[in-house]
Motif scaffolding. Sequence first.
Motif, PDB file in Angstrom:
ATOM      1  N   UNK A   1       0.825  -1.211   0.000  1.00  0.00           N
ATOM      2  CA  UNK A   1       0.000   0.000   0.000  1.00  0.00           C
ATOM      3  C   UNK A   1       0.863   1.266   0.000  1.00  0.00           C
ATOM      4  N   UNK A   2       1.944   1.244   0.756  1.00  0.00           N
ATOM      5  CA  UNK A   2       2.750   2.452   0.957  1.00  0.00           C
ATOM      6  C   UNK A   2       3.940   2.587   0.014  1.00  0.00           C
ATOM      7  N   UNK A   3       4.215   1.584  -0.798  1.00  0.00           N
ATOM      8  CA  UNK A   3       5.404   1.605  -1.647  1.00  0.00           C
ATOM      9  C   UNK A   3       5.276   2.653  -2.747  1.00  0.00           C
TER      10      UNK A   3
ATOM     11  N   UNK B   1      -7.531  -5.075  -3.202  1.00  0.00           N
ATOM     12  CA  UNK B   1      -6.663  -4.155  -2.456  1.00  0.00           C
ATOM     13  C   UNK B   1      -6.052  -3.118  -3.397  1.00  0.00           C
ATOM     14  N   UNK B   2      -5.634  -3.562  -4.568  1.00  0.00           N
ATOM     15  CA  UNK B   2      -5.056  -2.640  -5.546  1.00  0.00           C
ATOM     16  C   UNK B   2      -6.078  -1.600  -5.985  1.00  0.00           C
ATOM     17  N   UNK B   3      -7.307  -2.027  -6.219  1.00  0.00           N
ATOM     18  CA  UNK B   3      -8.363  -1.097  -6.616  1.00  0.00           C
ATOM     19  C   UNK B   3      -8.626  -0.066  -5.518  1.00  0.00           C
TER      20      UNK B   3
ATOM     21  N   UNK C   1       0.839   9.178 -14.376  1.00  0.00           N
ATOM     22  CA  UNK C   1       1.998   8.747 -13.588  1.00  0.00           C
ATOM     23  C   UNK C   1       1.902   7.308 -13.091  1.00  0.00           C
ATOM     24  N   UNK C   2       0.723   6.712 -13.170  1.00  0.00           N
ATOM     25  CA  UNK C   2       0.563   5.345 -12.667  1.00  0.00           C
ATOM     26  C   UNK C   2      -0.030   4.434 -13.737  1.00  0.00           C
ATOM     27  N   UNK C   3       0.399   3.192 -13.720  1.00  0.00           N
ATOM     28  CA  UNK C   3      -0.128   2.171 -14.621  1.00  0.00           C
ATOM     29  C   UNK C   3      -0.357   0.889 -13.829  1.00  0.00           C
ATOM     30  N   UNK C   4      -1.513   0.284 -14.026  1.00  0.00           N
ATOM     31  CA  UNK C   4      -1.841  -0.988 -13.382  1.00  0.00           C
ATOM     32  C   UNK C   4      -2.063  -2.031 -14.471  1.00  0.00           C
TER      33      UNK C   4
ATOM     34  N   UNK D   1       1.894  -4.411 -11.127  1.00  0.00           N
ATOM     35  CA  UNK D   1       1.534  -5.654 -11.810  1.00  0.00           C
ATOM     36  C   UNK D   1       0.895  -6.598 -10.796  1.00  0.00           C
ATOM     37  N   UNK D   2      -0.274  -7.127 -11.124  1.00  0.00           N
ATOM     38  CA  UNK D   2      -0.903  -8.154 -10.293  1.00  0.00           C
ATOM     39  C   UNK D   2      -1.118  -9.389 -11.163  1.00  0.00           C
ATOM     40  N   UNK D   3      -0.868 -10.560 -10.583  1.00  0.00           N
ATOM     41  CA  UNK D   3      -0.921 -11.778 -11.404  1.00  0.00           C
ATOM     42  C   UNK D   3      -1.076 -13.027 -10.569  1.00  0.00           C
TER      43      UNK D   3
END
Length: 418
Positions: free
Chosen positions: A22-24, A42-44, A130-133, A167-169
């Motif tokens: 969460x904090x990274x 959690x990512x959402x 600035x962010x990509x998921x 990246x989530x996988x």
Amino acid sequence: MKLKIKKVSLPKLIGKGYKDYWNFTGRYRVCKGSRASKKSKTTALNFIYRLMKYPGANLLVVRKVFRTLKDSAYTDLRWAIRQLQVDDYWDYKESPLELIYKPTGQKVLFRGLDEPMKLTSITVDVGSLCWCWIEESYEVTKESDFNMLDESIRGQVNGDLFKQITLTLNPWNEGHWIKKRFFDAEPCEDILAKTTNYLCNEFLDESDLRLFERMKAENPRRYRVAGLGEWGISEGLIYENWEEKEFDIQEILNNIPDIESSFGLDFGYTNDPTALFCGLISLSRKEIYVFDELYKKALTNRMIADEITSMGKAKEKIVADSAEPKSIDELYDYGLYRVIPARKGKDSINNGIQFIQGFKIIIHPKCSNFLTEISNYTWDKDKFDKPINKPIDDFNHLMDAMRYALEGFIEGDTFSFD
């Protein structure tokens, strides 16, 4: 727009296991996890929280195939907005697919790697991208595609903003480039590579936990990956002569004289997806082209017929799993007049596999579920961990559908019937 103050307990909402994630704020944040590890949810939540915290930020959400985004990441982000009780501050759009934070105009944009031109010309009106998921990033089989995305997150950011790719996988195969690039890399401040599993999900009920316990006892190989989030192995692959490659269907039809279409259907519902294989086969060239797929859970027979019709395949001959004659009859009643049952018999699975092994399989990149299955479809093992002449009962929905589709091309007395 005047914001109303609402208090939401993030620790209570999110639960345990993700504080570092969460904090990274480093460049690459990677989370491989098992089923029910709450990584996507959690990512959402994290991205909706971040977008409201950082007024200059915008988010790009990517999957291999654009059409899969609406029912995955887009739905998860809308769920996160509701959980954080901030519905009044967000607009939802489906054409184009995007989310807009009304107080500032910040956006969540959605793109697919199957539409590369739309990835190279992304701009935002407010702040910076600035962010990509990359959701289900296992589907991204080419590291060069990731590099293209990495390069799109560039330029200056203001204040306390930071650039990051998440990246989530599911870690199906240890041979994937993500393992070497992030999980095997030397520790550095730019990479967080994390593994989670269902054991950190305190929101599961007793029936969920029993499902994993049964998996642990009955299918230890799957439990290691789908339960504990460990990397899967690729040894013992059933099909090895395949490649992912862009191709034009019309060119194939025009230039290969003996090319024929083939369609196969494997039924599923609650736990397994319904899978439709769409392919072309040339017997003279020993080539199979996989050009489209259907892969969805919880489809009634009416919904299956509607999906196939919307794909433009209602008039095609479709060979379906003969274990469900009632379903085949219903599909006929719904307008699929050329659906027929597969000719199952003794040794039909191994005979079908042996036939297909004699071909090169060329897979269009948009067939992401087929790519996942074929790169994980292996021979099973006995209690002594020795391979046996039987495929695993996993990653086999499109693999079975492919066999059904191609059984009519097998020559000779291949099948026996009871």
